[in-house]
Structure formats: structure tokens, C-alpha cells
Design an enzyme around this catalytic site. Sequence first.
Site, mmCIF file in Angstrom:
data_model
loop_
_atom_site.group_PDB
_atom_site.id
_atom_site.type_symbol
_atom_site.label_atom_id
_atom_site.label_comp_id
_atom_site.label_asym_id
_atom_site.label_seq_id
_atom_site.Cartn_x
_atom_site.Cartn_y
_atom_site.Cartn_z
ATOM 1 N N CYS A 1 0.808 -1.227 0.000
ATOM 2 C CA CYS A 1 0.000 0.000 0.000
ATOM 3 C C CYS A 1 0.834 1.266 0.000
ATOM 4 O O CYS A 1 0.359 2.323 -0.397
ATOM 5 C CB CYS A 1 -0.930 0.013 1.205
ATOM 6 S SG CYS A 1 -1.943 -1.456 1.310
ATOM 7 N N SER B 1 -11.957 -0.783 3.282
ATOM 8 C CA SER B 1 -11.800 0.154 2.173
ATOM 9 C C SER B 1 -12.225 -0.514 0.866
ATOM 10 O O SER B 1 -12.507 -1.707 0.829
ATOM 11 C CB SER B 1 -10.350 0.636 2.091
ATOM 12 O OG SER B 1 -9.471 -0.471 2.041
ATOM 13 N N LYS C 1 -11.574 4.578 2.189
ATOM 14 C CA LYS C 1 -12.947 4.096 2.370
ATOM 15 C C LYS C 1 -13.855 4.525 1.224
ATOM 16 O O LYS C 1 -14.694 3.737 0.772
ATOM 17 C CB LYS C 1 -13.485 4.629 3.705
ATOM 18 C CG LYS C 1 -14.939 4.411 4.032
ATOM 19 C CD LYS C 1 -15.328 2.982 4.243
ATOM 20 C CE LYS C 1 -15.725 2.240 3.017
ATOM 21 N NZ LYS C 1 -16.250 0.901 3.231
ATOM 22 N N HIS D 1 -9.189 2.689 -2.568
ATOM 23 C CA HIS D 1 -7.832 2.227 -2.288
ATOM 24 C C HIS D 1 -7.272 1.545 -3.529
ATOM 25 O O HIS D 1 -7.467 0.353 -3.745
ATOM 26 C CB HIS D 1 -7.846 1.279 -1.087
ATOM 27 C CG HIS D 1 -6.491 0.986 -0.532
ATOM 28 N ND1 HIS D 1 -5.363 1.698 -0.900
ATOM 29 C CD2 HIS D 1 -6.070 0.060 0.385
ATOM 30 C CE1 HIS D 1 -4.307 1.219 -0.242
ATOM 31 N NE2 HIS D 1 -4.707 0.225 0.533
#
Lengths: 386, 107
Positions: free
Chosen positions: A85, A208, A329, A333
Site C-alpha cells: 500500500c 476500504s 474508504k 484504495h
Amino acid sequence: MRKVSVIGAHEIKWGVLKEKPLLDMVSEAANKAITDAGIDRYAIQAIFLGNAFGEILTGQATLGSATANILGIPHVPSIRFECACSSGAIALREAFLNIAHGVYDYVLVVGVEKMNTKETPQILSAIATSFDFYDQKAGIVAPAVFALYASAHMKHFGTTKEQLAMVAEKNYYNGSLNPNAHYQKQVSLEEILNAPMIAEPLGRHDCSLVTDGAAALVLGPAETAKNYNSQPINILASAIAGDYYRVANRDSYVSFASTRIAARQAYEMAGVQPQDITCAETHDCFTITEIINIEDLGFFPKGEGGRAVQDGETRLAGRIPVNASGGLKAKGHAIGATGVGQVVEAVTQLRGKAGERQIKNVELFLTHMLGGSPSISVIHIFARGY
Amino acid sequence: MSAAVLTGYKCNYCRQTYLNSSDLCGKCGSTASLFEFELPDDGSIVTFTTVWRGVDYLPQPYTLAVIDLGGEIQVLGRVKRGGQGIAINQKVRYAGKDEYGHIFELS
Ligand SMILES: [Zn+2]
């Protein structure tokens, strides 16, 4: 070290972009960031790109070369960074360091991820490669990792499911005001609380979105930034720290050590205190993550993140608005793109161009990404350079 | 039923513990110094979650927990609940392993 500015920024509209090829996403974000910077593309000396799952989900690796080629500058060094991420945030940091130390003057930073290419189980397997091999085998998936933290935080501090739901409700609301967000509708607290369980205590709305997205930035030395864009944004700090990779090796399940360490470094580098930060984009991969982050970043004392959310302190009109973009969210993502997208939001807010979600009197903007299990934390702090 | 034994590995030089054997200690680089030792059977739950949408090779839902084994090491494992409730600090006992990982049961 030289001061470094963001002179151009752009993100495409995020969502489920099945019809848009990966490199079209890159091209749109990068070309519009170059236009925003007012720079000739032949002045760009390097491209740093964040992407996590190119091989697994799109069949395309070596995205550095692919990007330089599609932008018509094939001889420019162009490198891909992968750290789950935080891939995009790390690409940004490497660009910052190279300019700060005089290696390059102008660097293009790109974050891209095309997630919605396969069926859900295959996408979840791809995400699970962010975790230790034995943890994966034992049944660890992303929601389970953060559910372990949620259970501990609820036990130790009395954080409630309602407070978790309020993070989601807030971020859905913010996303409803962001034309680039993946999901642009409000969701009621009741609906969030009644969603099916994914990993207890986290339900579907605590998670998310699985998003396709791309974002790009042009960075350059602060001293010449205004020759290109009249509203450059300065990078006051760039910090990074790690943590134990295997989930069971942690000292604590109510805090992310990597965030605490990186935050301390970032505040020291910028010469500011946590309470000086006006607003932040922080890694809300799950609702509990945002609550823990706002504590670890020093915005609220440890254990009081849930209460702060409940009191509205992180809403757009609150003391320290968090995830004005809608966050992971609602804006979505897009793993490798998310850290770069956060900076596009920082630039937009600092320039006063965030429309309905504009935060008042933005001075210092912090962006924060977690990556891996989470075994890494990346923080940047921004202020106007004009 | 004979008690299941959970084996750990400890570095004779720097005392780092591991759940998996290796040719050398990753922490200090010492070779031929990892020795096998028996971890405590009894532990307590540091934190846990019940996973409803997890990996497809385990029956859903399954409960995962971080287990503290006598302060010696923390282990990630599945907890067999047999319909019982579960809580942080609850005592568990090592019940063996399968091809996916370690399994514990409530004491
Ligand atoms: Zn050793």
C-alpha cells in the site's frame, strides 16, 4: 539539502475502470500533472512509479519502462517501487530525496493500480501477498490483520463498533463531495453497523474499497518552482520507518510502531508539533486503522481516537479534518496509487481548490501511508510555497 | 491423546527465538547455533478475530489469534472454539498443527 516543491499534481477519477487500460490511466494522470506543472516533458530527468500488483493483476511488470515509453521519453530513467500500500508514497519519498540531494532537478512521480481485473478471491489473494508467507498460509487476509488490532483496541480502551462506524460514515460523506472519488454516496450509520461481518469486529463497511486509480506529481527544487507553477507546494518533511513483518511478532496491537517512529522523524524534520497540523490524509484501509493512526500521529492521546471521531473532531469542520478526500474508504484504495493520490488531495486543499470539501485555513497538511503487514509507515508534511 | 508439542528454535548466541528452523540465525548471522526447544503448551490470547471472508481452503468462519506462550514467543494460530465464547487473556492450549499452521484449543 535543497528544499523540494510539488509543482504539478493530477489524479484521474478513481473507480472500477474495467474499460481503461493500465497505461491509459498512467498516461492521463502523468500528462495532466505535467500540464499542471507547466514544464516541458523533456525537462523531466527521472520517473519514479509506485505499483504493487502489476504482475499478478494485470500481467504487466516493468512499469517504469512502460511509463517512460508511453510518455514519449523512453531514455529517461524510470523505476518502479513496490511496498504494498505504501508503494506510491515511497516513490514520492525517493523523488524527494533525489532532488533534495541534487541528483535530479525534475522528477515525475506516478502511482497506479488496476485492481478490478479478476474475480474477488483472486484479488484478495493478490493483496495477501503483502503478508508473510506463513501468515498467509495460516489464514491471514487483510481484514483479519486489522481486526486483530480492533479487538485489542476495543478491549483496552473501550473503543466501540459505533465509533468505528463513524469513521466510515464520515469518510463516505467526504467522498460524496469529491468528484474523483470511487464511491460518492453517503451511507447511514445504521447501514454501516448492520453490514455483514468480514473479520470480527469489522463488517463490510469497515473495509476500504477495491479501486482502480492513478495519480501523478511533478517535483522540483523549491527555488525555481514558481518558474513553472504559480502555486507550488513545499515538502517540509519525508519520513519512513518499519516494523516486524510477521503479525504475531508485535509488541502491541493498539498502535503501529512504524507510524510513531516515522511521525517523530517527520515532525522534527518539519520543525512542527502534531497540534500544528491543520489536516491529514491517513491510511484508513479499515476504520480501526484511522482511529489508531490519529493517535499514533499524535493528533489525539493513545486510546482517545474513537472518542475524537465520535466528537466530530476529524470531520471537515472539526479541529483536525482527516481524510477530506473520502480516504481509502470512499475515494478508494488503488493500492500503489493511494499514497500519491493523498498528495494530490494535499495540493488541492492547500491551493484552496477542493470545492465543497475545502477545509478552512489549511496551513500544514500531513499524508500518511501504511504498507505491508503493516510493516512500514511513510509520512510527508506539506505547506504552501507561495 | 498424547499432548501436542510445539517446537521452537533458539539461537545459542543471541537468544533470538524462531518458529521455523533455519541454517543460520537471521538476527546475528551465527551459523550452526540454532537449537530446538520445546515451547510451553499453555498460552493466553493476546488478541483474536473470527474471519468470515478469509482464505478459501479453510472452512468459514475460522478464528485466528495471537497467542502468548509463557512470555517465550508469540504465535499466530487458529483457535478451535467448539461453540464457546472467546476473549483476550483467555487461556488456551496447543493442540497441534495441520498443513496450514498451528492450532490451539480453549483450556
Ligand atoms: Zn542469533
